[in-house]
Design a protein around this motif. Structure first.
Motif, PDB file in Angstrom:
ATOM      1  N   ASP A 179       0.837  -1.196   0.000  1.00  0.00           N
ATOM      2  CA  ASP A 179       0.000   0.000   0.000  1.00  0.00           C
ATOM      3  C   ASP A 179       0.868   1.241   0.000  1.00  0.00           C
ATOM      4  O   ASP A 179       1.537   1.525   0.982  1.00  0.00           O
ATOM      5  CB  ASP A 179      -0.909   0.010   1.231  1.00  0.00           C
ATOM      6  CG  ASP A 179      -1.865  -1.162   1.219  1.00  0.00           C
ATOM      7  OD1 ASP A 179      -2.232  -1.585   0.110  1.00  0.00           O
ATOM      8  OD2 ASP A 179      -2.222  -1.634   2.318  1.00  0.00           O
ATOM      9  N   GLN A 180       0.894   1.969  -1.083  1.00  0.00           N
ATOM     10  CA  GLN A 180       1.742   3.140  -1.190  1.00  0.00           C
ATOM     11  C   GLN A 180       0.895   4.362  -1.491  1.00  0.00           C
ATOM     12  O   GLN A 180       0.023   4.323  -2.361  1.00  0.00           O
ATOM     13  CB  GLN A 180       2.789   2.941  -2.297  1.00  0.00           C
ATOM     14  CG  GLN A 180       3.740   1.785  -1.990  1.00  0.00           C
ATOM     15  CD  GLN A 180       4.960   1.852  -2.864  1.00  0.00           C
ATOM     16  OE1 GLN A 180       5.186   2.847  -3.549  1.00  0.00           O
ATOM     17  NE2 GLN A 180       5.764   0.822  -2.837  1.00  0.00           N
ATOM     18  N   GLN A 229      12.345   4.757   0.495  1.00  0.00           N
ATOM     19  CA  GLN A 229      10.975   4.936   0.019  1.00  0.00           C
ATOM     20  C   GLN A 229       9.957   4.365   1.007  1.00  0.00           C
ATOM     21  O   GLN A 229       8.915   4.974   1.257  1.00  0.00           O
ATOM     22  CB  GLN A 229      10.809   4.278  -1.352  1.00  0.00           C
ATOM     23  CG  GLN A 229      11.654   4.904  -2.452  1.00  0.00           C
ATOM     24  CD  GLN A 229      10.996   6.110  -3.091  1.00  0.00           C
ATOM     25  OE1 GLN A 229       9.924   6.002  -3.669  1.00  0.00           O
ATOM     26  NE2 GLN A 229      11.634   7.261  -3.011  1.00  0.00           N
ATOM     27  N   HIS A 230      10.253   3.234   1.607  1.00  0.00           N
ATOM     28  CA  HIS A 230       9.329   2.636   2.563  1.00  0.00           C
ATOM     29  C   HIS A 230       9.336   3.377   3.891  1.00  0.00           C
ATOM     30  O   HIS A 230       8.303   3.477   4.557  1.00  0.00           O
ATOM     31  CB  HIS A 230       9.657   1.150   2.754  1.00  0.00           C
ATOM     32  CG  HIS A 230       9.157   0.298   1.642  1.00  0.00           C
ATOM     33  ND1 HIS A 230       9.898   0.052   0.517  1.00  0.00           N
ATOM     34  CD2 HIS A 230       7.966  -0.338   1.457  1.00  0.00           C
ATOM     35  CE1 HIS A 230       9.200  -0.717  -0.310  1.00  0.00           C
ATOM     36  NE2 HIS A 230       8.028  -0.951   0.237  1.00  0.00           N
ATOM     37  N   CYS A 269       5.248   9.185   6.854  1.00  0.00           N
ATOM     38  CA  CYS A 269       4.200  10.092   6.393  1.00  0.00           C
ATOM     39  C   CYS A 269       2.837   9.684   6.934  1.00  0.00           C
ATOM     40  O   CYS A 269       2.098  10.509   7.476  1.00  0.00           O
ATOM     41  CB  CYS A 269       4.181  10.108   4.870  1.00  0.00           C
ATOM     42  SG  CYS A 269       2.788  11.007   4.181  1.00  0.00           S
ATOM     43  N   PHE A 270       2.516   8.421   6.815  1.00  0.00           N
ATOM     44  CA  PHE A 270       1.179   7.972   7.193  1.00  0.00           C
ATOM     45  C   PHE A 270       1.009   7.787   8.693  1.00  0.00           C
ATOM     46  O   PHE A 270      -0.084   7.991   9.221  1.00  0.00           O
ATOM     47  CB  PHE A 270       0.842   6.672   6.456  1.00  0.00           C
ATOM     48  CG  PHE A 270       0.123   6.917   5.158  1.00  0.00           C
ATOM     49  CD1 PHE A 270      -1.234   6.771   5.065  1.00  0.00           C
ATOM     50  CD2 PHE A 270       0.827   7.338   4.044  1.00  0.00           C
ATOM     51  CE1 PHE A 270      -1.898   7.026   3.876  1.00  0.00           C
ATOM     52  CE2 PHE A 270       0.176   7.588   2.848  1.00  0.00           C
ATOM     53  CZ  PHE A 270      -1.196   7.433   2.760  1.00  0.00           C
ATOM     54  N   SER A 271       2.061   7.395   9.407  1.00  0.00           N
ATOM     55  CA  SER A 271       1.901   7.149  10.839  1.00  0.00           C
ATOM     56  C   SER A 271       2.354   8.334  11.680  1.00  0.00           C
ATOM     57  O   SER A 271       1.869   8.514  12.797  1.00  0.00           O
ATOM     58  CB  SER A 271       2.675   5.889  11.258  1.00  0.00           C
ATOM     59  OG  SER A 271       4.070   6.077  11.089  1.00  0.00           O
ATOM     60  N   LYS A 307      11.153  11.918  -3.140  1.00  0.00           N
ATOM     61  CA  LYS A 307       9.861  11.977  -3.826  1.00  0.00           C
ATOM     62  C   LYS A 307       9.408  10.567  -4.155  1.00  0.00           C
ATOM     63  O   LYS A 307      10.126   9.814  -4.832  1.00  0.00           O
ATOM     64  CB  LYS A 307       9.965  12.800  -5.113  1.00  0.00           C
ATOM     65  CG  LYS A 307      10.162  14.294  -4.890  1.00  0.00           C
ATOM     66  CD  LYS A 307      10.088  15.053  -6.201  1.00  0.00           C
ATOM     67  CE  LYS A 307       8.703  14.969  -6.827  1.00  0.00           C
ATOM     68  NZ  LYS A 307       8.608  15.788  -8.051  1.00  0.00           N
ATOM     69  N   ILE A 308       8.207  10.212  -3.710  1.00  0.00           N
ATOM     70  CA  ILE A 308       7.678   8.879  -3.976  1.00  0.00           C
ATOM     71  C   ILE A 308       7.412   8.685  -5.466  1.00  0.00           C
ATOM     72  O   ILE A 308       7.394   7.554  -5.974  1.00  0.00           O
ATOM     73  CB  ILE A 308       6.401   8.637  -3.144  1.00  0.00           C
ATOM     74  CG1 ILE A 308       6.111   7.140  -3.003  1.00  0.00           C
ATOM     75  CG2 ILE A 308       5.209   9.336  -3.734  1.00  0.00           C
ATOM     76  CD1 ILE A 308       7.083   6.398  -2.152  1.00  0.00           C
TER      77      ILE A 308
END
Length: 562
Positions: free
Chosen positions: A28-29, A332-333, A339-341, A383-384
């Motif tokens: 999930d990205q 990247q991970h 970012c999300f957590s 940058k993703i």
């Protein structure tokens, strides 16, 4: 504001907990828009960073920590010695970070920086494989609910009716006041919310401390433990718009932003160990800002106190920095996870380096058949959506294709590590995965860690032991290139490496004569100073941990390390 700390602090329980922290990554990205949105939402309030507010917060925090300070000093010298007995840290404000900890003097490697204790502690929001008492965490052979009607599993010693002085009594009465429905049935969502519920039992001072901590609201698609309680209608007297629920939501936001994962090892009636994973709110620990190359490590002692040590030299005026993510994930991970957590993007030196200090943890093998030595790297790792380019043949790959390769690699790890034995993992690494992934890619490293975890005990084939020895050395080399210093994972790997070499030497002894030293005395190869240094390092790093390997102290005594 970067005052967030991930719930991955419990790297203990030997390699097992290390691997829990490094569990295979899902595919999930987020999109670039989502990453930007999360960054925009990550703003600190000026009021919480004002000198007056910081001074008040620090005073309350020091009072909280001082409650058991005298006992700690008597037991283990919890405070680092300094001229006036002052702690070697202070709370400061840093541009781009917000509040954080700063060193007030030079701190040497292995020096104890501070000891913290949880202001809140309880079960995590997840399923458990065993049934345990919600109060003392003792293993229950069968489900036994509290007689008070709170719908929680409780042992006889902690039960509301049989133990008036039980620590559980106050929280049980609190839950009773919300009028639980179906009181005779177990409610797992009440157990999941118990850490937050315990926030009602805090003193006025401790509530003030907690509510001054950073608390990011959940993402729209996330259903918190409190919303689960309301949705399922567990209580007859807990209105969704009431003050109790508003406070619970605040506590959930603070816990999800700052809590650490810790654990307590308990023994069942058959003398089997069980690690009960818990979440703890360690206020001082949560004040440490993030860096992908931190300068501290931490462990939890047998009283679940957090003990923070310098893993690298820290100069006066430097920030005291923790790592919120998995150190063996690629950039990247880590970006996605942070970012999300944690609602921010890291821009440290490691994140800006496409090669990650030459470790190539996030690099992919070039997909051109004739380019055997090529490594695909993101042109802009921050940058993703970055284009990926081979460092040999200059082949370019868009981020969607690169993500697809990583998704496939992740599935390979899931399918060939979690439920497979060590022999299968070793064969898969040497015969199959090497054709698709680089030897230092994060997914390859994950499989090696799984093998290290599973190759232990008597009766192992020498080839398996030699593979484990090789994997330990390879990952230790990665840590060295990352310049991680005396970090916790290094201690675990040094322990595993030493034990493996002892076992190999014992097998060798059965087959051939021991090597002879200059005096003609039989000296095992693993007894030389270089090998004993692995044990010294493991002991120095893991010694304060409440979940250190059971035989570590015995090894230290046997080989006269102390």
């Amino acid at each position: 504001m970067m005052e967030q700390t991930s719930e991955n602090g419990n790297e203990m329980a030997q390699v097992g907990a290390l691997l829990n922290e490094g569990k295979p990554i899902t595919s999930d990205q987020p999109s670039t828009h989502q990453l930007s949105e999360a960054t925009e939402n990550n703003s600190s309030t000026s009021s919480s960073s004002s000198p007056e507010r910081i001074a008040t917060f620090k005073r309350l925090l020091l009072t909280f920590l001082a409650e058991n300070e005298q006992q700690q000093q008597q037991e283990d010298g919890a405070r680092v010695e300094s001229g006036e007995g002052e702690p070697p840290w202070d709370i400061g404000v840093f541009e781009g970070y917000g509040r954080g900890l700063v060193a007030t003097r030079d701190i040497a490697v292995h020096d104890l920086v501070f000891v913290d204790r949880p202001i809140l502690l309880g079960p995590r929001v997840n399923n458990y494989e065993v049934i345990f008492c919600a109060s003392c965490y003792r293993i229950l052979k069968r489900l036994q609910l509290c007689s008070g009607g709170c719908r929680l599993p409780i042992c006889a010693r902690c039960d509301y009716a049989t133990s008036p002085s039980s620590a559980h009594r106050a929280e049980c009465e609190l839950i009773q006041g919300w009028q639980p429905k179906d009181a005779g049935r177990y409610a797992k969502h009440i157990l999941y919310a118990l850490t937050s519920i315990r926030g009602f039992l805090l003193s006025e001072r401790d509530r003030s401390i907690v509510l001054q901590m950073e608390g990011h609201p959940p993402r729209k698609e996330m259903t918190t433990e409190i919303e689960q309680l309301l949705k399922a209608g567990y209580f007859g007297n807990l209105p969704a718009d009431g003050t109790d629920v508003r406070y619970l939501r605040q506590l959930v936001d603070v816990l999800n932003t700052n809590a650490f994962e810790t654990s307590r090892v308990v023994v069942d009636e058959d003398n089997n160990d069980h690690e009960i994973i818990l979440r703890g709110l360690y206020v001082l620990g949560a004040m440490m800002n993030h860096c992908c190359r931190p300068n501290v490590r931490y462990v939890f002692d047998d009283q679940l106190r957090m003990r923070v040590y310098a893993s690298r030299p820290i100069r006066a005026g430097d920030q005291i920095l923790n790592n919120y993510s998995n150190i063996l994930w690629g950039t990247q991970h880590r970006i996605i996870h942070l970012c999300f957590s944690k609602h921010f993007l890291c821009i440290c030196e490691r994140c800006k380096d496409p090669t990650e200090f030459g470790t190539y943890l996030g690099a992919l093998k070039c997909v051109r058949e004739r380019c055997d030595e090529g490594r695909l790297l993101p042109v802009n790792p921050l940058k993703i959506s970055s284009i990926w380019r081979c460092n040999r043949c200059d082949l370019k790959l868009d981020n969607i294709k690169a993500s697809k390769i990583q998704e496939i690699a992740s599935r390979m790890v899931l399918n060939n590590a979690i439920k497979r034995d060590s022999a299968h993992i070793i064969a898969y690494l040497s015969e199959h995965l090497v054709r698709f992934l680089l030897p230092t890619n994060q997914f390859t490293v994950e499989l090696k860690l799984q093998a290290i975890k599973k190759i232990r005990g008597e009766g192992r084939h020498p080839d398996e032991l030699r593979a484990k020895e090789r994997y330990c050395l390879e990952i230790l080399d990665l840590l060295e290139r990352l310049r991680y210093g005396e970090c916790f994972i290094k201690g675990v790997l040094c322990y595993e490496l030493f034990v493996t070499r002892v076992t190999l030497a014992a097998l060798q002894k059965q087959q051939q004569q021991q090597q002879m030293n200059a005096n003609g005395v039989s000296v095992p190869a693993w007894m030389d100073e270089a090998n004993l240094e692995w044990l010294r390092t493991a002991w120095q790093i893991l010694r304060p941990s409440g979940n250190r390997p059971r035989d570590l102290h015995k090894l230290v005594v046997t080989y006269e390390i102390e």
